[in-house]
Design a protein around this motif. Structure first.
Motif, short mmCIF file in Angstrom:
data_model
loop_
_atom_site.label_atom_id
_atom_site.label_comp_id
_atom_site.label_asym_id
_atom_site.label_seq_id
_atom_site.Cartn_x
_atom_site.Cartn_y
_atom_site.Cartn_z
N UNK A 21 35.00 -10.18 15.06
CA UNK A 21 34.69 -8.93 14.34
C UNK A 21 33.18 -8.73 14.25
N UNK A 22 32.44 -9.82 14.01
CA UNK A 22 30.99 -9.72 13.92
C UNK A 22 30.36 -9.44 15.29
N UNK A 23 30.94 -9.98 16.35
CA UNK A 23 30.46 -9.68 17.70
C UNK A 23 30.63 -8.18 17.99
N UNK A 39 24.56 -15.62 13.76
CA UNK A 39 24.06 -16.89 13.27
C UNK A 39 25.20 -17.77 12.85
N UNK A 40 24.90 -19.05 12.66
CA UNK A 40 25.85 -20.03 12.12
C UNK A 40 27.23 -19.95 12.76
N UNK A 41 27.27 -20.20 14.07
CA UNK A 41 28.54 -20.19 14.82
C UNK A 41 29.32 -18.90 14.65
N UNK A 42 28.60 -17.78 14.70
CA UNK A 42 29.19 -16.44 14.60
C UNK A 42 29.87 -16.17 13.25
N UNK A 43 29.42 -16.85 12.20
CA UNK A 43 30.01 -16.62 10.88
C UNK A 43 29.23 -15.61 10.05
N UNK A 44 28.06 -15.20 10.56
CA UNK A 44 27.23 -14.23 9.84
C UNK A 44 26.40 -13.45 10.86
N UNK A 56 19.12 -8.09 6.59
CA UNK A 56 20.38 -7.95 5.87
C UNK A 56 21.38 -8.92 6.49
N UNK A 57 22.03 -9.72 5.65
CA UNK A 57 23.05 -10.65 6.10
C UNK A 57 24.41 -9.99 5.93
N UNK A 58 25.18 -9.92 7.02
CA UNK A 58 26.49 -9.27 7.00
C UNK A 58 27.56 -10.33 7.25
N UNK A 59 28.57 -10.34 6.41
CA UNK A 59 29.68 -11.27 6.50
C UNK A 59 30.98 -10.49 6.63
#
Length: 94
Positions: A21-23, A39-44, A56-59
């Protein structure tokens, strides 16, 4: 039952995991000319502001139902990555 609880119980849209979803969101942001990196193994997703300021950090939150940022005060459904990218592009342009 409120819409967030219903979305959480429904699970991830189309069987996708958070990283996928983040990709998808990153790809949409990049197409809009916004600098975003996983970042962080595609977790953020780290979305850089266009001017000075912190990124901005998106989760992916709420059981995969929403992209969220600004301490989850802002969110957009993961089923609409194009709309989320437009909202985020406007947000980081401020």
């Amino acid at each position: 039952m409120n819409s967030i609880i219903q979305a959480v119980e429904a699970g991830f849209p189309h069987g996708e995991d958070e990283g996928t979803m983040l990709v998808r969101l990153r790809d949409r942001l990049t197409a809009l000319g916004v600098n975003a990196e996983l970042r962080d193994n595609n977790s953020v997703l780290l979305v850089h502001k266009q001017g000075p300021g912190l990124p901005v950090w998106v989760f992916v939150g709420y059981g995969g139902a929403y992209y969220s940022w600004q301490n989850a005060e802002k969110r957009h459904p993961t089923s609409d990555p194009e709309g989320a990218a437009n909202v985020l592009a406007e947000y980081v342009a401020r």
